[in-house]
Write a protein that holds these residues in place. Sequence first.
Motif, PDB file in Angstrom:
ATOM      1  N   SER A  23       0.827  -1.207   0.000  1.00 58.96           N
ATOM      2  CA  SER A  23       0.000   0.000   0.000  1.00 58.96           C
ATOM      3  C   SER A  23       0.863   1.258   0.000  1.00 58.96           C
ATOM      4  O   SER A  23       0.489   2.287  -0.581  1.00 58.96           O
ATOM      5  CB  SER A  23      -0.947   0.004   1.209  1.00 58.96           C
ATOM      6  OG  SER A  23      -0.219  -0.011   2.429  1.00 58.96           O
ATOM      7  N   GLN A  24       2.043   1.190   0.608  1.00 60.71           N
ATOM      8  CA  GLN A  24       2.964   2.328   0.594  1.00 60.71           C
ATOM      9  C   GLN A  24       3.582   2.513  -0.789  1.00 60.71           C
ATOM     10  O   GLN A  24       3.665   3.630  -1.305  1.00 60.71           O
ATOM     11  CB  GLN A  24       4.069   2.111   1.623  1.00 60.71           C
ATOM     12  CG  GLN A  24       5.136   3.208   1.636  1.00 60.71           C
ATOM     13  CD  GLN A  24       6.291   2.872   2.560  1.00 60.71           C
ATOM     14  OE1 GLN A  24       6.310   1.816   3.208  1.00 60.71           O
ATOM     15  NE2 GLN A  24       7.265   3.763   2.655  1.00 60.71           N
ATOM     16  N   LEU A  25       4.011   1.414  -1.404  1.00 60.02           N
ATOM     17  CA  LEU A  25       4.620   1.508  -2.740  1.00 60.02           C
ATOM     18  C   LEU A  25       3.632   2.030  -3.770  1.00 60.02           C
ATOM     19  O   LEU A  25       4.027   2.668  -4.751  1.00 60.02           O
ATOM     20  CB  LEU A  25       5.165   0.144  -3.160  1.00 60.02           C
ATOM     21  CG  LEU A  25       6.380  -0.356  -2.381  1.00 60.02           C
ATOM     22  CD1 LEU A  25       6.727  -1.786  -2.786  1.00 60.02           C
ATOM     23  CD2 LEU A  25       7.591   0.563  -2.600  1.00 60.02           C
TER      24      LEU A  25
ATOM     25  N   LYS B  97       5.357   7.280  -7.529  1.00 57.27           N
ATOM     26  CA  LYS B  97       5.138   7.605  -8.934  1.00 57.27           C
ATOM     27  C   LYS B  97       5.704   6.476  -9.786  1.00 57.27           C
ATOM     28  O   LYS B  97       6.794   5.962  -9.509  1.00 57.27           O
ATOM     29  CB  LYS B  97       5.838   8.921  -9.298  1.00 57.27           C
ATOM     30  CG  LYS B  97       5.221  10.155  -8.666  1.00 57.27           C
ATOM     31  CD  LYS B  97       4.070  10.656  -9.528  1.00 57.27           C
ATOM     32  CE  LYS B  97       3.625  12.043  -9.069  1.00 57.27           C
ATOM     33  NZ  LYS B  97       2.579  12.600  -9.954  1.00 57.27           N
ATOM     34  N   PHE B  98       4.990   6.108 -10.833  1.00 58.08           N
ATOM     35  CA  PHE B  98       5.399   5.026 -11.727  1.00 58.08           C
ATOM     36  C   PHE B  98       5.626   5.576 -13.131  1.00 58.08           C
ATOM     37  O   PHE B  98       4.787   6.312 -13.660  1.00 58.08           O
ATOM     38  CB  PHE B  98       4.310   3.958 -11.813  1.00 58.08           C
ATOM     39  CG  PHE B  98       4.105   3.168 -10.562  1.00 58.08           C
ATOM     40  CD1 PHE B  98       4.603   1.882 -10.436  1.00 58.08           C
ATOM     41  CD2 PHE B  98       3.393   3.709  -9.486  1.00 58.08           C
ATOM     42  CE1 PHE B  98       4.402   1.143  -9.276  1.00 58.08           C
ATOM     43  CE2 PHE B  98       3.189   2.986  -8.327  1.00 58.08           C
ATOM     44  CZ  PHE B  98       3.703   1.701  -8.218  1.00 58.08           C
TER      45      PHE B  98
ATOM     46  N   ALA C  81      14.575   1.879  -9.070  1.00 57.15           N
ATOM     47  CA  ALA C  81      13.718   2.388  -8.001  1.00 57.15           C
ATOM     48  C   ALA C  81      14.460   3.520  -7.307  1.00 57.15           C
ATOM     49  O   ALA C  81      15.672   3.450  -7.106  1.00 57.15           O
ATOM     50  CB  ALA C  81      13.374   1.278  -7.010  1.00 57.15           C
ATOM     51  N   HIS C  82      13.730   4.561  -6.943  1.00 54.52           N
ATOM     52  CA  HIS C  82      14.330   5.754  -6.353  1.00 54.52           C
ATOM     53  C   HIS C  82      13.617   6.089  -5.044  1.00 54.52           C
ATOM     54  O   HIS C  82      12.691   6.908  -5.020  1.00 54.52           O
ATOM     55  CB  HIS C  82      14.235   6.922  -7.336  1.00 54.52           C
ATOM     56  CG  HIS C  82      14.772   6.605  -8.700  1.00 54.52           C
ATOM     57  ND1 HIS C  82      16.090   6.735  -9.027  1.00 54.52           N
ATOM     58  CD2 HIS C  82      14.157   6.122  -9.807  1.00 54.52           C
ATOM     59  CE1 HIS C  82      16.281   6.369 -10.281  1.00 54.52           C
ATOM     60  NE2 HIS C  82      15.121   5.987 -10.777  1.00 54.52           N
ATOM     61  N   PRO C  83      14.023   5.443  -3.940  1.00 51.82           N
ATOM     62  CA  PRO C  83      13.328   5.667  -2.665  1.00 51.82           C
ATOM     63  C   PRO C  83      13.322   7.127  -2.219  1.00 51.82           C
ATOM     64  O   PRO C  83      12.355   7.580  -1.600  1.00 51.82           O
ATOM     65  CB  PRO C  83      14.132   4.793  -1.687  1.00 51.82           C
ATOM     66  CG  PRO C  83      14.741   3.733  -2.546  1.00 51.82           C
ATOM     67  CD  PRO C  83      15.077   4.424  -3.832  1.00 51.82           C
ATOM     68  N   GLY C  84      14.398   7.861  -2.526  1.00 51.94           N
ATOM     69  CA  GLY C  84      14.472   9.252  -2.087  1.00 51.94           C
ATOM     70  C   GLY C  84      13.394  10.128  -2.669  1.00 51.94           C
ATOM     71  O   GLY C  84      12.951  11.092  -2.035  1.00 51.94           O
ATOM     72  N   THR C  85      12.970   9.804  -3.890  1.00 58.94           N
ATOM     73  CA  THR C  85      11.924  10.578  -4.550  1.00 58.94           C
ATOM     74  C   THR C  85      10.645   9.770  -4.751  1.00 58.94           C
ATOM     75  O   THR C  85       9.708  10.238  -5.395  1.00 58.94           O
ATOM     76  CB  THR C  85      12.420  11.084  -5.919  1.00 58.94           C
ATOM     77  OG1 THR C  85      12.924   9.978  -6.681  1.00 58.94           O
ATOM     78  CG2 THR C  85      13.523  12.115  -5.752  1.00 58.94           C
ATOM     79  N   SER C  86      10.619   8.569  -4.218  1.00 57.43           N
ATOM     80  CA  SER C  86       9.439   7.688  -4.307  1.00 57.43           C
ATOM     81  C   SER C  86       8.995   7.502  -5.763  1.00 57.43           C
ATOM     82  O   SER C  86       7.830   7.739  -6.120  1.00 57.43           O
ATOM     83  CB  SER C  86       8.292   8.247  -3.459  1.00 57.43           C
ATOM     84  OG  SER C  86       8.661   8.306  -2.101  1.00 57.43           O
TER      85      SER C  86
END
Length: 228
Positions: free
Chosen positions: A96-98, A102-103, A135-140
């Motif tokens: 649910s968080q992922l 943005k995709f 994947a870019h966790p810093g910018t989601s």
Amino acid sequence: MAATWVTAGGKVSLYGLSGTGDLWDRSPDSPRTPGPKRWPETMTIPVSLGGSGRAIKVREVFEAAFVAMARMANPKTNAGCDTYFKALGPREYALSQLLTWKFLIYRYGSADIETDLRTMSAAATYTKGTETLSAHPGTSMVQIMIDPLELTSASRLAATLVHELAHVAGAPGRPSDADWNIMPAKERKGYYAAESALKKCGFSEQHDPDIYGVINGRTGIAQGSRLA
């Protein structure tokens, strides 16, 4: 019903389709042919490849897939899905968080999808190209390349996206064939983690117990294999 995911400025951008915010200041990690390409507005997957043989609207299939994922990942009705995802890696990402990220989603293939589909239909085997590019966790943000054959149905596409997001959460990819062949059975278990996410997140019908890291001929596709 109006689109809520695949929209201009929305969470899901389909590369090549105008009006979906696809012009991020990012590019695929490894541009290649076949490789990350633009999506057409519509495409027709032949019956021989598991499709209906009728034109499908690409945006609508992705919209339905994300709606299905969000419904299945609702922690109020299926807490087990998020619990499973959080256990996949040290960042403890819930599905649910992922889904708040943005995709940017590319099509796997060449510049000419019609030629690709004709070639696939005529071939004895076909190696698919679905994979998480970055994947870019810093910018989601996450970039995913999807094989067009995953669009045979919204549920199949949703299951594929769940599998890919399990890798983002920490599920391992496929080891080399040489390593796999000598690996003790107890060490192999973790490599089934991405595909096992389907059982926890409402897509048991699409689950294939033989898939580990790389998806080879998921049930419902006439032929071929695809990368996880």
